[in-house]
Design an enzyme around this catalytic site. Sequence first.
Site, PDB file in Angstrom:
ATOM      1  N   ASP A   1      -6.474   9.173   9.459  1.00  0.00           N
ATOM      2  CA  ASP A   1      -5.134   8.836   9.945  1.00  0.00           C
ATOM      3  C   ASP A   1      -4.837   9.410  11.320  1.00  0.00           C
ATOM      4  OD1 ASP A   1      -4.420   7.413   7.640  1.00  0.00           O
ATOM      5  OD2 ASP A   1      -4.039   9.269   6.578  1.00  0.00           O
TER       6      ASP A   1
ATOM      7  N   GLU B   1       0.871  -1.182   0.000  1.00  0.00           N
ATOM      8  CA  GLU B   1       0.000   0.000   0.000  1.00  0.00           C
ATOM      9  C   GLU B   1       0.900   1.223   0.000  1.00  0.00           C
ATOM     10  OE1 GLU B   1      -3.026   0.678   2.930  1.00  0.00           O
ATOM     11  OE2 GLU B   1      -3.934  -1.273   2.567  1.00  0.00           O
TER      12      GLU B   1
ATOM     13  N   TYR C   1     -10.345  -4.918   3.099  1.00  0.00           N
ATOM     14  CA  TYR C   1      -9.632  -4.289   4.217  1.00  0.00           C
ATOM     15  C   TYR C   1     -10.618  -4.166   5.379  1.00  0.00           C
ATOM     16  CZ  TYR C   1      -6.429  -0.850   6.417  1.00  0.00           C
ATOM     17  OH  TYR C   1      -5.572  -0.174   7.258  1.00  0.00           O
TER      18      TYR C   1
END
Length: 270
Positions: A54, A43, A168
């Site tokens: 994040d 990734e 994911y």
Amino acid sequence: MYKERLPKHEKLFIPFIMAGDPTPELTIKLALLLEEAGASVLELGVPYSDPLADGPVIQRASKRALEQKMSIRKAMGLAGEMRKRGLKIPIILFTYYNPVLQLGEESFFALAKENQIDGLLIPDIPFEESVSIRQSCKDNGLTFISLVTPTSKKRVEAISKAAEGFLYCISSLGVTGVRNDFSESLHSFLEEVRELSAVPAAVGFGISSSKQIEALKDHCDGFVVGSALIQMIENLEAAFKIDEEKTLDELKQQVEELISPLRVQVQKGG
């Protein structure tokens, strides 16, 4: 292209690195090192000034990369350079939607093809709004990677059935970052996703120790490691400037230690 490049590992190791962190040249070397250490997929993050999903570790990496003048166009160029230097595993570009929008979808897909990028992951497009971009990926030979969180069963089912490449699975709600433990419901969530999905289910968000991988490996098909890896790179930033080769070796050992429960399985499985 994605399937042809995917190694036949029993369990996937999917590392995340930020394009341009700590430098563009080191990003290429890190990618090759991670492939050597057993990565199944890479990734490659595009730095963004407002990364909503994040945590602080990846935010700092993004800031360092932006200071290196990294952009989505340059990040894709790095992927092309990785290919020229022999990287074989699939590359998934991890980017927020705004950089794609600013570049323009037509230019984006042309550059992705030119630089042999295999897939795309955009965390700020909800599944229900991803129909158009998923179709564009299909039309341009890219795999669109879906994210699934422990939410309603109906939503988990819809996302799992539409997933391509790998799914994911987000271990817990909130932003990325190292976690010491996970909710007791994570096992059942992963088992549910695996039952519904036709593609491998890899868990991410907070995977930071071999102990966690050991505890979860029977409940999923692989692991995405981001913040823990970025933290290792950050800790070694000064050492890279002193002795790059030795520091890369040290990092490789740390990565191999982290994923050691998977390496045992890979060796047994062939």
